[in-house]
Design a protein around this motif. Structure first.
Motif, short mmCIF file in Angstrom:
data_model
loop_
_atom_site.label_atom_id
_atom_site.label_comp_id
_atom_site.label_asym_id
_atom_site.label_seq_id
_atom_site.Cartn_x
_atom_site.Cartn_y
_atom_site.Cartn_z
N GLY A 92 0.81 -1.21 0.00
CA GLY A 92 0.00 0.00 0.00
C GLY A 92 0.84 1.25 0.00
N ARG A 135 -7.16 -6.77 -6.32
CA ARG A 135 -7.53 -6.22 -7.63
C ARG A 135 -6.29 -5.90 -8.46
N ALA A 136 -5.24 -5.40 -7.81
CA ALA A 136 -4.01 -5.08 -8.52
C ALA A 136 -3.37 -6.34 -9.09
N ARG A 193 -9.53 -2.51 3.10
CA ARG A 193 -9.40 -1.76 1.85
C ARG A 193 -8.07 -2.09 1.16
N LEU A 194 -7.00 -2.23 1.93
CA LEU A 194 -5.70 -2.57 1.36
C LEU A 194 -5.69 -4.00 0.80
N ALA A 218 -7.60 -3.82 -2.49
CA ALA A 218 -6.81 -3.14 -3.52
C ALA A 218 -5.68 -4.03 -4.03
N GLU A 219 -5.05 -4.75 -3.12
CA GLU A 219 -3.97 -5.65 -3.52
C GLU A 219 -4.50 -6.77 -4.41
N ARG A 263 -1.48 3.84 -1.60
CA ARG A 263 -2.86 3.51 -1.24
C ARG A 263 -3.20 3.80 0.22
N HIS A 318 2.38 1.82 -3.49
CA HIS A 318 1.41 2.25 -4.50
C HIS A 318 0.67 3.53 -4.10
#
Length: 332
Positions: A164, A207-208, A200-201, A204-205, A169, A167
């Motif tokens: 995070g 999805r990345a 949330r992290l 996001a990870e 985030r 990136h």
């Protein structure tokens, strides 16, 4: 708090982790382990794997291992076996980490345990058995590094937050995240606000990892390595592959006749390879798309005051596995 450098050699006797801002007074064992090749090698293996080619997530497995050590030292400073395990838990990774996992039957857990066994004499000098470290790493005994199934553990806490940071985030600064966390039976427990940030992290990870900047370089690099392993002129031996650093692998791919052109082209212009949408067909009928499969994700969440948490986005991400992708080179 400050040292001259964030020194991965342990020469100052301390490690001040730049993400967590935890000051670790290194033991004599930890300083000796930092001087061994299997640990030093991690400074030349990217934590993000092939995504380090196309994103700003360029830190190393050694940085992550030292971050995990910082977390164990924060929560359990006197558990020297767990601290050693934190430093050694990734020594079996192939070049580019998870990118090449499974190729030629190579498994980083199996390789890592063999390397920990090789370091048995170092561990024994400090009163720790290699078998104990292996058991901790395998989750066979209770430790600060083992969590209940489905609960976030310290290894993954460091991964999500460090990624995070790389990136951009993170919203809550990592030291504040850490201050709000507790360790309950090896699992990360926290308050609702911090749990929401960590969730949330995690999302996001995940999805990345399923987006083009990760999927494309992973698929291309795996394809190149598979070709190099069977190159009739100068094949890469699987045993040698397991010992390579990222740079050594690139050098081998740039030298092998079967991969030289593709490896050079990908390094110079990775954007020439693109992720096809599910129903897309390549415009070039001669182009054979690469196939890539993501079979698992890292989607464990923290608990909130001891209670398990759920999230609908996480459930969707879990449901969508395994995920299949096709990648094609669209420009010369």
């Amino acid at each position: 708090m400050h040292t001259v450098n964030a020194d991965t050699l342990g020469s100052e006797g301390v490690w001040v982790d730049p993400v967590w801002r935890v000051r670790v007074h290194l033991t004599s064992l930890e300083r000796e382990l930092l001087a061994t090749w299997w640990v030093r090698r991690l400074a030349f293996v990217s934590h993000a794997g092939a995504a380090s080619i196309t994103t700003t997530q360029t830190y190393t497995r050694l940085e992550h291992s030292l971050g995990t050590l910082a977390l164990v030292a924060h929560f359990a400073p006197d558990d020297h076996a767990a601290r050693a395990t934190a430093l050694l838990h990734d020594v079996g990774h192939l070049p580019f980490s998870h990118t090449l996992e499974g190729i030629a039957g190579l498994d980083h857990h199996t390789i890592g345990h063999a390397r920990i066994d090789e370091l048995g004499s170092v561990l024994k000098r400090h009163g720790i058995a290699a078998e104990r470290v292996i058991a901790i790493d395998a989750g066979e005994v209770p430790s600060p590094l083992r969590s209940a199934p489905g609960c976030m553990k310290l290894d993954h806490l460091d991964s999500f937050v460090r990624s995070g940071q790389a990136h951009g985030r993170t919203v809550i600064p990592p030291p504040e995240i850490l201050a709000s966390c507790r360790l309950v039976d090896g699992g990360v427990d926290t308050d609702a606000e911090t749990a929401a940030e960590l969730t949330r992290l995690v999302i996001a990870e995940a999805r990345a990892q399923r987006a083009a900047p990760n999927v494309v370089p992973v698929a291309v690099l795996r394809s190149l390595v598979l070709d190099a392993l069977t190159d009739p002129a100068a094949p890469i031996d699987p045993a040698a592959l397991a010992t390579m650093t990222d740079g050594e692998l690139w050098s081998a791919l740039l030298c092998a006749p079967s991969t030289r052109e593709q490896a050079r082209a990908f390094r110079r212009n990775p954007g020439a390879w693109q992720l096809l949408k599910h129903d897309d067909e390549t415009a070039d009928p001669k182009a054979e798309p690469l196939e890539h499969l993501i079979a698992r994700g890292y989607l464990s969440l923290p608990t909130i005051s001891g209670a398990p948490t759920t999230n609908s986005d996480v459930q969707v991400l879990e449901r969508d596995l395994p995920a299949r992708y096709r990648i094609v080179r669209v420009a010369a």
